[in-house]
Design a protein around this motif. Structure first.
Motif, PDB file in Angstrom:
ATOM      1  N   ASP A   1     -21.896  12.483 -43.927  1.00 16.21           N
ATOM      2  CA  ASP A   1     -20.692  11.676 -44.107  1.00 16.21           C
ATOM      3  C   ASP A   1     -19.888  11.510 -42.814  1.00 16.21           C
ATOM      4  O   ASP A   1     -18.836  10.864 -42.817  1.00 16.21           O
ATOM      5  N   ASP A   2     -20.362  12.106 -41.729  1.00 11.52           N
ATOM      6  CA  ASP A   2     -19.661  12.024 -40.444  1.00 11.52           C
ATOM      7  C   ASP A   2     -20.091  10.794 -39.671  1.00 11.52           C
ATOM      8  O   ASP A   2     -21.203  10.270 -39.858  1.00 11.52           O
ATOM      9  N   LYS A   3     -19.226  10.362 -38.774  1.00 12.34           N
ATOM     10  CA  LYS A   3     -19.558   9.259 -37.867  1.00 12.34           C
ATOM     11  C   LYS A   3     -19.203   9.664 -36.438  1.00 12.34           C
ATOM     12  O   LYS A   3     -18.217  10.378 -36.214  1.00 12.34           O
ATOM     13  N   PHE A   4     -20.010   9.184 -35.484  1.00 13.07           N
ATOM     14  CA  PHE A   4     -19.749   9.450 -34.071  1.00 13.07           C
ATOM     15  C   PHE A   4     -19.511   8.135 -33.348  1.00 13.07           C
ATOM     16  O   PHE A   4     -20.246   7.163 -33.532  1.00 13.07           O
ATOM     17  N   ILE A   5     -18.474   8.113 -32.514  1.00  8.55           N
ATOM     18  CA  ILE A   5     -18.147   6.945 -31.697  1.00  8.55           C
ATOM     19  C   ILE A   5     -18.160   7.356 -30.236  1.00  8.55           C
ATOM     20  O   ILE A   5     -17.495   8.328 -29.857  1.00  8.55           O
TER      21      ILE A   5
ATOM     22  N   LEU B   1     -21.674  -1.059 -25.893  1.00  5.89           N
ATOM     23  CA  LEU B   1     -22.225  -0.989 -27.245  1.00  5.89           C
ATOM     24  C   LEU B   1     -21.599  -2.035 -28.161  1.00  5.89           C
ATOM     25  O   LEU B   1     -20.390  -2.256 -28.123  1.00  5.89           O
ATOM     26  N   GLU B   2     -22.440  -2.644 -28.974  1.00  3.51           N
ATOM     27  CA  GLU B   2     -21.978  -3.583 -29.987  1.00  3.51           C
ATOM     28  C   GLU B   2     -22.229  -2.987 -31.367  1.00  3.51           C
ATOM     29  O   GLU B   2     -23.278  -2.395 -31.609  1.00  3.51           O
ATOM     30  N   ARG B   3     -21.255  -3.152 -32.247  1.00  7.18           N
ATOM     31  CA  ARG B   3     -21.308  -2.536 -33.574  1.00  7.18           C
ATOM     32  C   ARG B   3     -22.622  -2.851 -34.275  1.00  7.18           C
ATOM     33  O   ARG B   3     -23.021  -4.006 -34.409  1.00  7.18           O
ATOM     34  N   ASP B   4     -23.294  -1.803 -34.724  1.00 10.35           N
ATOM     35  CA  ASP B   4     -24.591  -1.914 -35.383  1.00 10.35           C
ATOM     36  C   ASP B   4     -24.778  -0.675 -36.259  1.00 10.35           C
ATOM     37  O   ASP B   4     -25.551   0.224 -35.931  1.00 10.35           O
ATOM     38  N   PRO B   5     -24.036  -0.579 -37.381  1.00 12.06           N
ATOM     39  CA  PRO B   5     -24.026   0.646 -38.193  1.00 12.06           C
ATOM     40  C   PRO B   5     -25.397   1.106 -38.651  1.00 12.06           C
ATOM     41  O   PRO B   5     -25.646   2.307 -38.747  1.00 12.06           O
ATOM     42  N   GLU B   6     -26.279   0.172 -38.944  1.00  7.14           N
ATOM     43  CA  GLU B   6     -27.611   0.563 -39.406  1.00  7.14           C
ATOM     44  C   GLU B   6     -28.376   1.332 -38.347  1.00  7.14           C
ATOM     45  O   GLU B   6     -29.303   2.072 -38.658  1.00  7.14           O
ATOM     46  N   ASN B   7     -27.984   1.147 -37.086  1.00 13.04           N
ATOM     47  CA  ASN B   7     -28.649   1.842 -35.988  1.00 13.04           C
ATOM     48  C   ASN B   7     -27.730   2.842 -35.289  1.00 13.04           C
ATOM     49  O   ASN B   7     -27.935   3.189 -34.130  1.00 13.04           O
ATOM     50  N   GLY B   8     -26.728   3.317 -36.021  1.00  8.16           N
ATOM     51  CA  GLY B   8     -25.915   4.432 -35.543  1.00  8.16           C
ATOM     52  C   GLY B   8     -24.767   4.078 -34.624  1.00  8.16           C
ATOM     53  O   GLY B   8     -24.117   4.974 -34.088  1.00  8.16           O
ATOM     54  N   ILE B   9     -24.482   2.781 -34.431  1.00  5.80           N
ATOM     55  CA  ILE B   9     -23.375   2.358 -33.575  1.00  5.80           C
ATOM     56  C   ILE B   9     -22.266   1.824 -34.479  1.00  5.80           C
ATOM     57  O   ILE B   9     -22.385   0.735 -35.042  1.00  5.80           O
ATOM     58  N   HIS B  10     -21.180   2.581 -34.605  1.00  4.59           N
ATOM     59  CA  HIS B  10     -20.155   2.267 -35.595  1.00  4.59           C
ATOM     60  C   HIS B  10     -18.978   1.465 -35.037  1.00  4.59           C
ATOM     61  O   HIS B  10     -18.144   0.995 -35.812  1.00  4.59           O
TER      62      HIS B  10
ATOM     63  N   THR C   1      -9.247   6.632 -34.628  1.00  2.91           N
ATOM     64  CA  THR C   1      -8.040   7.045 -35.335  1.00  2.91           C
ATOM     65  C   THR C   1      -7.855   6.217 -36.608  1.00  2.91           C
ATOM     66  O   THR C   1      -7.546   6.754 -37.680  1.00  2.91           O
ATOM     67  N   GLY C   2      -8.064   4.910 -36.510  1.00  3.61           N
ATOM     68  CA  GLY C   2      -7.974   4.054 -37.690  1.00  3.61           C
ATOM     69  C   GLY C   2      -9.014   4.407 -38.734  1.00  3.61           C
ATOM     70  O   GLY C   2      -8.718   4.427 -39.944  1.00  3.61           O
ATOM     71  N   MET C   3     -10.233   4.711 -38.283  1.00  6.56           N
ATOM     72  CA  MET C   3     -11.294   5.085 -39.224  1.00  6.56           C
ATOM     73  C   MET C   3     -10.976   6.407 -39.922  1.00  6.56           C
ATOM     74  O   MET C   3     -11.194   6.564 -41.125  1.00  6.56           O
TER      75      MET C   3
ATOM     76  N   LEU D   1      -8.528   7.178 -48.388  1.00  4.08           N
ATOM     77  CA  LEU D   1      -9.482   6.916 -49.469  1.00  4.08           C
ATOM     78  C   LEU D   1     -10.094   8.208 -50.016  1.00  4.08           C
ATOM     79  O   LEU D   1     -10.926   8.167 -50.918  1.00  4.08           O
ATOM     80  N   ILE D   2      -9.678   9.332 -49.443  1.00  6.21           N
ATOM     81  CA  ILE D   2     -10.208  10.656 -49.809  1.00  6.21           C
ATOM     82  C   ILE D   2     -11.734  10.660 -49.662  1.00  6.21           C
ATOM     83  O   ILE D   2     -12.466  11.151 -50.534  1.00  6.21           O
ATOM     84  N   ASP D   3     -12.205  10.075 -48.572  1.00  6.82           N
ATOM     85  CA  ASP D   3     -13.635  10.082 -48.261  1.00  6.82           C
ATOM     86  C   ASP D   3     -14.000  11.367 -47.538  1.00  6.82           C
ATOM     87  O   ASP D   3     -13.224  11.881 -46.721  1.00  6.82           O
ATOM     88  N   ALA D   4     -15.186  11.862 -47.816  1.00  3.52           N
ATOM     89  CA  ALA D   4     -15.668  13.065 -47.141  1.00  3.52           C
ATOM     90  C   ALA D   4     -16.086  12.721 -45.715  1.00  3.52           C
ATOM     91  O   ALA D   4     -16.302  11.560 -45.371  1.00  3.52           O
ATOM     92  N   GLY D   5     -16.205  13.737 -44.908  1.00  4.71           N
ATOM     93  CA  GLY D   5     -16.717  13.551 -43.559  1.00  4.71           C
ATOM     94  C   GLY D   5     -15.625  13.417 -42.515  1.00  4.71           C
ATOM     95  O   GLY D   5     -14.457  13.206 -42.817  1.00  4.71           O
ATOM     96  N   LYS D   6     -16.056  13.556 -41.269  1.00  5.58           N
ATOM     97  CA  LYS D   6     -15.155  13.497 -40.125  1.00  5.58           C
ATOM     98  C   LYS D   6     -15.552  12.365 -39.189  1.00  5.58           C
ATOM     99  O   LYS D   6     -16.682  11.879 -39.230  1.00  5.58           O
ATOM    100  N   ILE D   7     -14.614  11.984 -38.352  1.00  4.34           N
ATOM    101  CA  ILE D   7     -14.874  11.023 -37.295  1.00  4.34           C
ATOM    102  C   ILE D   7     -14.856  11.775 -35.965  1.00  4.34           C
ATOM    103  O   ILE D   7     -13.839  12.382 -35.609  1.00  4.34           O
ATOM    104  N   PHE D   8     -15.973  11.765 -35.276  1.00  3.05           N
ATOM    105  CA  PHE D   8     -16.072  12.365 -33.951  1.00  3.05           C
ATOM    106  C   PHE D   8     -16.042  11.238 -32.919  1.00  3.05           C
ATOM    107  O   PHE D   8     -16.740  10.234 -33.081  1.00  3.05           O
ATOM    108  N   VAL D   9     -15.256  11.393 -31.880  1.00  3.79           N
ATOM    109  CA  VAL D   9     -15.202  10.381 -30.829  1.00  3.79           C
ATOM    110  C   VAL D   9     -15.237  11.074 -29.468  1.00  3.79           C
ATOM    111  O   VAL D   9     -14.557  12.079 -29.264  1.00  3.79           O
ATOM    112  N   MET D  10     -16.075  10.561 -28.577  1.00  2.00           N
ATOM    113  CA  MET D  10     -16.146  11.105 -27.226  1.00  2.00           C
ATOM    114  C   MET D  10     -15.511  10.132 -26.248  1.00  2.00           C
ATOM    115  O   MET D  10     -15.873   8.954 -26.213  1.00  2.00           O
ATOM    116  N   ILE D  11     -14.549  10.644 -25.475  1.00  3.15           N
ATOM    117  CA  ILE D  11     -13.900   9.864 -24.436  1.00  3.15           C
ATOM    118  C   ILE D  11     -14.067  10.606 -23.111  1.00  3.15           C
ATOM    119  O   ILE D  11     -14.456  11.769 -23.092  1.00  3.15           O
ATOM    120  N   SER D  12     -13.796   9.929 -22.015  1.00  6.79           N
ATOM    121  CA  SER D  12     -13.905  10.572 -20.714  1.00  6.79           C
ATOM    122  C   SER D  12     -12.533  10.991 -20.219  1.00  6.79           C
ATOM    123  O   SER D  12     -11.501  10.490 -20.683  1.00  6.79           O
TER     124      SER D  12
END
Length: 199
Positions: A49-53, A80-89, A103-105, A112-123
């Motif tokens: 249920d997690d997503k990585f950006i 990167l261009e959004r392509d959720p089916e291939n892991g780019i959210h 942050t919005g996600m 929505l009380i959705d499970a999972g976390k949003i991980f984001v890597m910045i420099s």
């Protein structure tokens, strides 16, 4: 215990270099500095249920190569261009945009009380962008405990060291002042990364 992951990181580093040679372009520093972080995330931390950006998308080659190893087919590109089916959210590449979108996600997931976390890597150089701190301010206000921000502090950016271009210290204290819980670890230590990111 983590020898197999260290070998996987070494292979991914070599494959990234070879892909850069073939493509005729390279963002070596930013790509190589995050490889163990990617391995720790995708092999040990991320749940279904997690997503990585990846906000620092100039360094996207190792991410795309890793996703391809997992059976996906993302386009090998430095923006990167959004392509959720291939892991780019998210569409990323313009620095400072990934954290606001993450942050919005995370806010939507929480409402929505959705499970999972949003991980984001910045420099660390990206943290000179004002939009990063606007997003951090919003995340603190809404207490987004499902948002995990990974800052790749390699202390280098396009025009020199971050200290030369725009010093950021006290860096950790800045994040704490926005309500974040801050942890530090070596970015090439897979075991430490798993413990910090999985907690």
């Amino acid at each position: 215990m983590y020898d197999h992951l260290k070998l996987q990181a070494a292979r991914l580093r070599r494959q990234t270099f070879e892909a850069f040679v073939e493509a005729g372009e390279a963002h070596l520093g930013g790509s190589f500095s995050m490889i163990e972080m990617l391995i720790a995330l995708y092999e040990e931390v991320l749940g279904v249920d997690d997503k990585f950006i990846l906000s620092k998308a100039h360094a996207s080659f190792p991410l795309c190569l890793l996703l391809r190893q997992k059976g996906m087919r993302p386009k090998l590109t430095t923006h990167l261009e959004r392509d959720p089916e291939n892991g780019i959210h998210c569409t990323t590449g313009s620095l400072g945009h990934g954290l606001p979108m993450a942050t919005g996600m995370a806010m939507a997931k929480k409402r929505l009380i959705d499970a999972g976390k949003i991980f984001v890597m910045i420099s660390d150089g990206e943290c000179q962008e004002g939009s990063v701190w606007e997003a951090a301010l919003s995340a603190g206000k809404h207490r987004l405990n499902n948002l995990i921000v990974i800052v790749d502090c390699n202390k280098m950016q396009c025009y020199g060291s971050t200290d030369e271009v725009q010093p950021m210290e006290p860096f950790g204290d800045k994040w704490k002042s926005f309500g974040f819980e801050v942890h530090n670890c070596k970015g090439h230590d897979i075991e430490a990364l798993k413990l910090e990111l999985g907690s």
